[in-house]
Design a protein around this motif. Sequence first.
Motif: not given
Length: 263
Positions: A139-157
């Motif tokens: 189950i993938v999930d993002s703590r970043i709004e609306d899945w507006r991720i770039k590489l640094a965002d997803t790696v950090a999370d």
Amino acid sequence: MPVTDPAEKARALYEARRTRVPIPPFTDADPSLGMADGYAIQQELVPLLLADGDRVVGHKVGLTSLAMQRMIGVDSPDYGPVLASTMFRDGDEIPLSRFIQPKVEAEILFVLGERLAGPGVSVLDARRAVAGAVAGMEIVDSRIEDWRIKLADTVADLASNGAFAMSSRVVPLDELDPRLVGMTLTRNGELVDTGAGAAALGDPVAVVAWLANVLGENGVALEPGHVIMTGALHAAVPMSAGDVFRAEFDRLGPVTIRVVEGD
């Protein structure tokens, strides 16, 4: 220029996980942030989670398919630790309330039988160290709004990891070729997608070797009993309360999760 406030950004992610309230992408404020900056934040986030009593039970590797790498604009996978609090078993109910914007991915998991430490780990070394393959779902999930991720965002999370479920059946690799393992995913009995093991770096075992070598550069080894998540075999599927997902893998068997509203 390296990220100047990794601890502050890690605390923001920690609070987003705790409150289930997403935060804006770090890359909105600083578009120059890259993979190394993401890992710097990740390294600050993990101790905060472990201080709450959690523990590392393995690692996930993401962006292992060419399609996902092209979408994010990279030529390499990413990784993050997998925590005990996120582990579910075949047939478990998974509360939607634990997540912010979850999606389901079926993938092949490996259980390590021997310690594996890079650098210099070959695919053959990784194959020898693996106790067996397991049917799994992330189950993938993002703590970043609306899945507006770039590489640094997803790696950090933590590479956008939310949770995972795995079968209890561990199949030794001398009984199958993970590249050729086919998979079908159904939601409420209807076919959603299909995939095959080769979608993960051409060979899921190569994912284990890659991870061991990357972690080895930082003095971290894969330990016996660790679960290694090798990457999605298809596009992620949004999940809702009432959904029943079943992934059936050739030779590995099925794994099922039931999505419920709350704990």
